[in-house]
Motif scaffolding. Sequence first.
Motif, short mmCIF file in Angstrom:
data_model
loop_
_atom_site.label_atom_id
_atom_site.label_comp_id
_atom_site.label_asym_id
_atom_site.label_seq_id
_atom_site.Cartn_x
_atom_site.Cartn_y
_atom_site.Cartn_z
N VAL A 69 153.55 25.90 59.60
CA VAL A 69 154.85 26.04 60.25
C VAL A 69 154.86 27.32 61.08
O VAL A 69 154.19 28.29 60.76
N PRO A 70 155.62 27.32 62.18
CA PRO A 70 155.67 28.51 63.05
C PRO A 70 156.41 29.67 62.41
O PRO A 70 157.34 29.48 61.64
N PHE A 71 155.96 30.86 62.76
CA PHE A 71 156.60 32.07 62.26
C PHE A 71 156.73 33.09 63.37
O PHE A 71 156.12 32.96 64.44
N ALA A 72 157.53 34.11 63.11
CA ALA A 72 157.69 35.23 64.03
C ALA A 72 157.73 36.51 63.21
O ALA A 72 158.20 36.51 62.07
N CYS A 73 157.20 37.59 63.78
CA CYS A 73 157.21 38.89 63.11
C CYS A 73 158.00 39.89 63.95
O CYS A 73 157.94 39.86 65.17
N ASP A 74 158.74 40.77 63.28
CA ASP A 74 159.46 41.81 64.00
C ASP A 74 158.58 43.05 64.12
O ASP A 74 157.42 43.04 63.71
N GLU A 75 159.12 44.12 64.67
CA GLU A 75 158.35 45.35 64.89
C GLU A 75 157.86 45.96 63.59
O GLU A 75 156.85 46.63 63.54
N GLY A 76 158.59 45.74 62.51
CA GLY A 76 158.21 46.28 61.22
C GLY A 76 157.24 45.40 60.45
O GLY A 76 157.04 45.60 59.27
N SER A 77 156.68 44.42 61.13
CA SER A 77 155.71 43.48 60.55
C SER A 77 156.30 42.60 59.45
O SER A 77 155.59 42.11 58.59
N VAL A 78 157.62 42.40 59.48
CA VAL A 78 158.24 41.44 58.57
C VAL A 78 158.14 40.08 59.25
O VAL A 78 158.66 39.89 60.36
N CYS A 79 157.46 39.16 58.61
CA CYS A 79 157.27 37.83 59.19
C CYS A 79 158.13 36.81 58.48
O CYS A 79 158.20 36.79 57.25
N THR A 80 158.78 35.98 59.28
CA THR A 80 159.64 34.93 58.73
C THR A 80 159.36 33.62 59.44
O THR A 80 158.89 33.59 60.58
N ILE A 81 159.66 32.54 58.75
CA ILE A 81 159.56 31.21 59.34
C ILE A 81 160.67 31.08 60.38
O ILE A 81 161.80 31.52 60.14
N VAL A 82 160.36 30.48 61.53
CA VAL A 82 161.38 30.34 62.57
C VAL A 82 162.51 29.45 62.06
O VAL A 82 162.28 28.52 61.28
#
Length: 111
Positions: A69-82
């Motif tokens: 499944v696709p994910f995205a990470c923020d600047e703090g390297s916290v990755c979440t599922i879209v």
Amino acid sequence: MFRLAGNRIVVLVLCIIAGLVVARTLWADSSRVTMGLVCVATGDRFRFDHDEVGMIPAKNPKSGLRTLVPFACDEGSVCTIVPCCRSLLNTRLKDCNVVVDLETFEFDSRD
């Protein structure tokens, strides 16, 4: 005199063709859209061209199972599922998910 002008035209045409080939290559590489996918069963991460994915969940190239499944990470390297794919974790991928927290939809982003 005519022979020299003819050689210049040939060189000019070859330069234009070479320029078009280089430009097309540069534009093709810059227009490629890739997406990050995480396997909810293993935590392995992959990057595919957007047009290679087809459907979500996508097929894991290692296991052959549709667990990506696709994910995205923020600047703090916290990755979440879209957001648009989160419901899959409570339905279709419910039994194989051991990676994603179902409350926050975050997962361990360390390599």
